[in-house]
Design a protein around this motif. Sequence first.
Motif, PDB file in Angstrom:
ATOM      1  N   ALA A  18      35.436  33.992  60.377  1.00 35.09           N
ATOM      2  CA  ALA A  18      37.135  34.479  60.676  1.00 35.09           C
ATOM      3  C   ALA A  18      37.470  33.848  61.909  1.00 35.09           C
ATOM      4  O   ALA A  18      38.634  33.300  61.875  1.00 35.09           O
ATOM      5  N   ALA A  19      36.660  33.863  62.854  1.00 41.47           N
ATOM      6  CA  ALA A  19      36.895  33.256  64.125  1.00 41.47           C
ATOM      7  C   ALA A  19      37.212  31.632  63.887  1.00 41.47           C
ATOM      8  O   ALA A  19      38.100  31.168  64.533  1.00 41.47           O
ATOM      9  N   ALA A  20      36.198  31.053  63.529  1.00 38.39           N
ATOM     10  CA  ALA A  20      36.261  29.614  63.207  1.00 38.39           C
ATOM     11  C   ALA A  20      37.403  29.259  62.469  1.00 38.39           C
ATOM     12  O   ALA A  20      38.110  28.107  62.721  1.00 38.39           O
TER      13      ALA A  20
ATOM     14  N   ASP B  30      33.660  44.285  52.329  1.00 33.86           N
ATOM     15  CA  ASP B  30      33.812  44.667  53.775  1.00 33.86           C
ATOM     16  C   ASP B  30      34.475  43.564  54.478  1.00 33.86           C
ATOM     17  O   ASP B  30      35.032  43.568  55.586  1.00 33.86           O
ATOM     18  N   THR B  31      34.502  42.255  54.210  1.00 32.88           N
ATOM     19  CA  THR B  31      34.600  41.035  54.700  1.00 32.88           C
ATOM     20  C   THR B  31      36.006  40.462  54.116  1.00 32.88           C
ATOM     21  O   THR B  31      36.657  39.502  54.909  1.00 32.88           O
ATOM     22  N   THR B  32      36.406  40.877  52.775  1.00 32.36           N
ATOM     23  CA  THR B  32      37.595  40.042  52.142  1.00 32.36           C
ATOM     24  C   THR B  32      38.633  40.060  52.910  1.00 32.36           C
ATOM     25  O   THR B  32      39.687  38.974  52.770  1.00 32.36           O
ATOM     26  N   GLN B  33      39.109  41.163  53.265  1.00 35.87           N
ATOM     27  CA  GLN B  33      40.521  41.466  53.976  1.00 35.87           C
ATOM     28  C   GLN B  33      40.617  40.199  55.151  1.00 35.87           C
ATOM     29  O   GLN B  33      41.721  39.690  54.873  1.00 35.87           O
ATOM     30  N   THR B  34      39.853  40.102  55.993  1.00 37.90           N
ATOM     31  CA  THR B  34      39.843  39.418  56.966  1.00 37.90           C
ATOM     32  C   THR B  34      39.794  37.830  56.635  1.00 37.90           C
ATOM     33  O   THR B  34      40.741  37.041  57.037  1.00 37.90           O
ATOM     34  N   ALA B  35      39.035  37.613  55.744  1.00 40.41           N
ATOM     35  CA  ALA B  35      38.779  36.308  55.174  1.00 40.41           C
ATOM     36  C   ALA B  35      40.445  35.961  54.387  1.00 40.41           C
ATOM     37  O   ALA B  35      40.785  34.632  54.440  1.00 40.41           O
TER      38      ALA B  35
END
Length: 724
Positions: free
Chosen positions: A601-603, A648-653
Amino acid sequence: MTPEKETRGPAPDAHEERRKTDEPAPAERNERDERVEQGEQDEQDEGQRPQDAWSAARELRDYAPDDGPAFGGGYVAGSQYGVAGGTVHGGVTFNFGMGGGTGDTGGGSGEIPAERLDALARVFREPPRFGEALRALTDARVVVLRGGHDTGRRAAAWMLLRRAGATRPRALDPATGPAVLHRPPEKADGYVVCDLRATRGSPLTEHHLLRCREWLSSRGAHLVITVESRAAVTGDVPVVDWEPPAPSEVMTGHLLDALGGDQEAVARLLRFDAVRDFLATSRPVRQIAEFAAMAARCHRGEVSAEALARFGEEAALRRVGDWLSATGETSLREKAFLLSLAVFDAGPYPVVAELGDALYRRLRRVESPEQDPGLPVFGDSIGERLARAQAVDYSETEQTPWGPVRQRMVRFEDDRTARLLLREAWTGHPAVRAPMHAWLTDLARHGNPFVRVRAAYTVARLAEVDLSSVMHDLLRAWASSKDYRLCLQAANALTTAAVLGVPGAVRVLEEWSRDGHPRRRWTAVRAWALAGPVFPAEALDTLAGLARDDAEAGGADDPELTEAVELLLLEAHIPQVLGRLAEWVGDGPPVLRDLAAGALAAAASRWEEEREGRPGGWPLLLRHWDAAGPGTREHASALWRRVLGNRDTTQTAQARLADWVRAAADDPALETALARLLACLVDAETDRLRLAHLLRTMPDADGGPPPPVARRLLRALAPDGRAG
């Protein structure tokens, strides 16, 4: 003694009276003290805030010297102050690179003089890939020569234009980067752009060349561009990885020209032991040209064979020894200047001179501690100093936050001098070490990133010859400091030392990762991030182990670990890294899944350009993906699928992908690349439905309905090619 005399005391001297009259008024003094205190507080605060890994990596990449190591993944592209030069002897001087000698700015626009082309043609020998470059230039009207420092790229560029039929080629100023490829006002039948500045923030792309081919065709002209080995070149660009001609070929060409075509004399010279020994080692083109000139003078009896044999390492060592000798003619101030130039070789002259004087003050306190180490306000001219140092000055454009600035640069004529001078001073003159310790520490805290990076690189070079002393007196102290600037330069130095192959450097990183000292751990983590493109397996293993240890100890997530993995994604965009992170998300423990997803997400939030807080250009990860080969693309796509498919990670991606979609609204090339990526992210029907839902429901930049580009991108997901 009378009471009057006792109360009056000694009469003040004239110097004291002048000092008192020169002191500022109380109000002025208070204002000045406040400014000084505020500046010191700002500097102290800066040292308490660690610089983010991405910015630090860009600094190390931009300001490392030309002989710095290549870290892979496009990382550490060489000094922006680099210079490649060369000389053709035989009655005319010709510079093979940008700014090859005193007073030659090298980068100015204008017509290339015919006499210089003729002089070059007399000595030029076609290297192995010249024919390939000429065919590419003929077919496409433009070719990019990509190669290392001082490999004769500019000479080849000029000769390519000449062989393509250009009779009056023009040199274009590369200072503005790829924007120089816009239609130039001057008409010509050939153009050359030497040492084009193609960086990650401003890469040379197929789009630039498509635009310039139109005006090249309309003029019947050709264009040759030269770039450094690690320049950012993306897309379908006609690139030839340049290889210099064989040293013997360069030598023969120059000797024939200098001796009027006397082949017999040239053959005799090539059989000289001194010449054969010289050609046995890889040499810069410029140095071969200089040696050829000296060999020709030897043939004419102007210099001795012994003098010719001394050309090279031995001569450089003796010269360095003479400079540092206590019985020599070099003053202490000039010795300090020489050491400063060794650190900042091919850097701005004002930096070299000012920081050389700072070193002189420290050396003076060692040599004469009872004296005030003052400085003469005026001294020798720049020309005199450089002549004694056997250095040259030239003009070069420096990229600053305020735009390009022309700088007066300075470098040693012999590329070996800086390394030999530092080694001789450090190992042969122990009294130099303590003042250099303090001086290098000051440099590591300096406000100029060029100065900071060169300090770290110097420490790495010193570690090559004396790791024990450097580790005890510099690196360990820096890494344990409360000042993050020193920790960062310790990381930079250890990274460079590890890549240079200094025995023990990697072991130090492993020990500091787990020795319990928080600042040494921070230093080691940052170093693993920087060295990751060279040691990806070791870096990922160490970072994963630290994350597991933190989770078992119940500690909070370490943002430095996330930054380190983010930097690995951006700088080492290779299957080994991408595949391992995909494993973390799919099969790893929660702490590694979160670490990989957070880093992605940061990259994904890093863009090629960031001006006034607003992104521009392409997302860096998408640029990497679009330029990668099939294997790397598949690993990157798998990582995205894993992160998007995890609840757990899909929303940010998805939020990061939505940012990319909005940016593609005004960039057809970006939209095309994003469509290709989205198609690769569909491995199952659930992937297609997830991405289609994102495109149908995402708001535009103002919070309104989805932008039109989102509907167009739906076609990349639909099995029948319709948006639906």
